[in-house]
Design an enzyme around this catalytic site. Structure first.
Site, PDB file in Angstrom:
ATOM      1  N   GLU A   1      -0.171   3.715   0.868  1.00  0.00           N
ATOM      2  CA  GLU A   1      -1.198   2.678   0.822  1.00  0.00           C
ATOM      3  C   GLU A   1      -1.975   2.659   2.136  1.00  0.00           C
ATOM      4  OE1 GLU A   1      -1.384  -2.219   0.325  1.00  0.00           O
ATOM      5  OE2 GLU A   1       0.480  -1.208   0.869  1.00  0.00           O
TER       6      GLU A   1
ATOM      7  N   LYS B   1      -6.189  -2.373  -6.448  1.00  0.00           N
ATOM      8  CA  LYS B   1      -5.076  -3.316  -6.519  1.00  0.00           C
ATOM      9  C   LYS B   1      -5.579  -4.639  -7.076  1.00  0.00           C
ATOM     10  CE  LYS B   1      -1.361  -5.228  -3.614  1.00  0.00           C
ATOM     11  NZ  LYS B   1      -0.793  -5.281  -2.249  1.00  0.00           N
TER      12      LYS B   1
ATOM     13  N   CYS C   1       2.001  -1.372  -3.488  1.00  0.00           N
ATOM     14  CA  CYS C   1       2.848  -2.257  -2.697  1.00  0.00           C
ATOM     15  C   CYS C   1       3.400  -3.422  -3.500  1.00  0.00           C
ATOM     16  CB  CYS C   1       2.078  -2.731  -1.466  1.00  0.00           C
ATOM     17  SG  CYS C   1       3.109  -3.528  -0.201  1.00  0.00           S
TER      18      CYS C   1
END
Length: 513
Positions: free
Chosen positions: A281, A337, A391
């Site tokens: 990430e 995300k 994440c």
């Protein structure tokens, strides 16, 4: 039951207000000891034993006492389980360090309320002390599930997470994380529910103890059998996972960012077969829109399709994204995300708050990230279809279900450098393993400083790079299992069962006060 036997039933305490502090300290200790079942400690027996003692204590108390004892026990659990939450504030301690203790106390207290309020409600309506034990256990199981949804959700340090490193975790293929928590709480309630007041003190707990031992033994044997059973063959795809050891306090420093970028290129370019290269990430410190000149060099170094974490801009909005770069530097797939960390990656009512200079804690661009469109499956020629998770998204099991098509694997890119080196990254890794068990899909996990790993469809770690290590993993992508029972039906059957059990605990209306 005879009146003599009834007189031996644990008496309810008649205190209606807050118990004295001397009665609450044992609960604080109980909660902290129970959290030792979670990673990195992994003392799997701690949660069921501690919760068994706690439920025994709570079954004897009136609702006000139940609330306070459960609150203090929950505070002990979450304070130890979430003490890594201070780490992000210590990246720049001169600015944010003063917030660290407040963050831990507030997070622990918030989690504790998810124990105290359901236990209190169960105590109000339970028909007797045995049903109060059942009601409290059931309410805590439902509360763990609710914590994954309410206020955008935070299903971290769930009661069932203590089993992840044991064969019992294989039950999650049927019941998910909720099932593991319900199993733990059922074990915890058995000694109280099966207590025999008409027996001698030495023998009174024997039925409950035997039931717990037999239940754990059966679940353990089931898990061992599933782990030993036939599994899918590995695919022909060799995945290279790159870990540059980019620590958070140096990650955005201009000089160190160049060092970390050169590590990514060098590790990607090392000799060895690879059909796909994965970077973590926010692997680089520049925006995708500014990278057109260097993308060909990045793809050349990878020598294969490259999936990398990168930030991107769209008008005035910024996104935390994954980009799939094909040889030649062409970006063919993008994933943004969508489940962002509150106050970390976005601020509620962010456009308004930005006028006052308030921005998200972890966002490196703008005042915070914008949310992507939702879970998706990326289908790219030459690659098995995969579900990307960035994440925080990997802690939410609900994101694995109701996809347009079934993926063949899960790709998690993460930056666990925020979490320190002690417990946070290991708890995050454990949850990625649980997602593999629930879905029956392998997980390829790339982290900036660890723990990067290749995880098979039964949650076993095939290969990994530990904390503060620089290196790469070259591993075949494990095969996928057929859709699990949990993937097909989700939490609904267990929620119905728990709801019916909760209703059974209610005392008749005429007996309520």
């Amino acid at each position: 039951m005879t009146s003599a036997a009834s007189s031996q039933i644990p008496p309810r305490l008649h205190r209606r207000g807050r118990p004295p502090l001397r009665q609450l300290w044992p609960d604080l200790l109980l909660g902290a000891v129970g959290a030792l079942g979670l990673a990195p400690f992994g003392i799997w027996a701690a949660p069921p034993i501690v919760l068994s003692i706690l439920i025994w204590r709570l079954a004897r108390k009136r609702p006000a006492g139940v609330f306070w004892h459960a609150l203090v026990a929950g505070f002990g659990w979450f304070a130890l389980a979430l003490f890594w939450i201070v780490e992000p504030f210590l990246v720049e301690p001169e600015i944010y360090g003063w917030m660290a203790p407040f963050a831990l106390v507030l997070m622990a207290l918030g989690g504790a309320l998810f124990w105290a309020l359901p236990a209190w409600l169960a105590a109000i309506w339970s028909r007797n002390w045995r049903w109060q034990a059942i009601g409290i256990a059931t309410a805590l199981a439902l509360s763990d599930w609710l914590r994954g949804w309410i206020f955008t959700g935070f299903p971290w340090a769930l009661i069932g997470h203590g089993w992840i490193d044991t064969p019992v975790a294989q039950l999650a293929a049927w019941g998910g994380a909720l099932g593991l928590g319900a199993f733990t709480l059922a074990l915890a309630a058995l000694p109280t529910v099966l207590w025999r007041p008409d027996w001698t003190r030495a023998a009174a707990h024997l039925p409950g103890a035997l039931a717990v031992i037999l239940s754990v033994g059966a679940a353990w044997a089931f898990g061992l059998a599933r782990l030993a059973g036939p599994g899918p063959a590995d695919t022909d795809l060799t995945v290279r996972i790159v870990q540059p050891d980019a620590t958070q306090h140096l990650k955005w420093d201009p000089e160190w960012s160049q060092v970390f970028f050169e590590r990514l290129l060098s590790l990607s370019n090392e000799a060895g077969p690879r059909d796909l290269v994965i970077w973590p990430e926010t692997a680089v410190n520049f925006l995708l829109e500014d990278a057109s000149a260097i993308l060909p060099a990045m793809s050349d170094a990878a020598g294969a399709p490259l999936v990398m974490g990168i930030q991107r801009r769209e008008g005035s909005r910024y996104f935390n994204s994954l980009a799939l770069v094909q040889p030649g530097g062409q970006v063919t797939q993008l994933y943004d995300k969508f489940h962002l960390v509150p106050f970390g990656e976005y601020i509620p009512w962010g456009d308004l708050m930005a006028r006052f200079g308030v921005g998200a804690f972890a966002a490196q661009q703008g005042n915070g990230y914008s949310s992507g469109s939702g879970p998706q499956v990326i289908e790219e020629p030459g690659l098995p279809p995969f579900q990307p998770l960035i994440c925080y998204e990997a802690i939410f099991p609900q994101h694995l279900r109701n996809l347009s098509t079934r993926p063949a694997w899960i790709l998690q890119a993460t930056n666990d450098a925020w979490f320190g080196n002690i417990s946070g990254p290991y708890q995050h890794l454990a949850q990625a393993r649980l997602r593999a068990i629930e879905s029956g899909l392998p997980v390829a996990r790339a982290a900036n400083t660890g723990v990067s790993a290749m995880i098979d469809a039964k949650g076993r770690i095939r290969d990994q790079l530990g904390m503060r290590q620089m290196g790469k993993i070259d591993a075949p992508l494990p095969g996928a299992l057929p859709p699990t029972v949990w993937i097909r039906v989700g939490d609904a059957p267990l929620l119905v069962l728990l709801g019916l059990l909760m209703l059974a605990t209610l005392r008749p209306r005429r007996n309520r006060q």
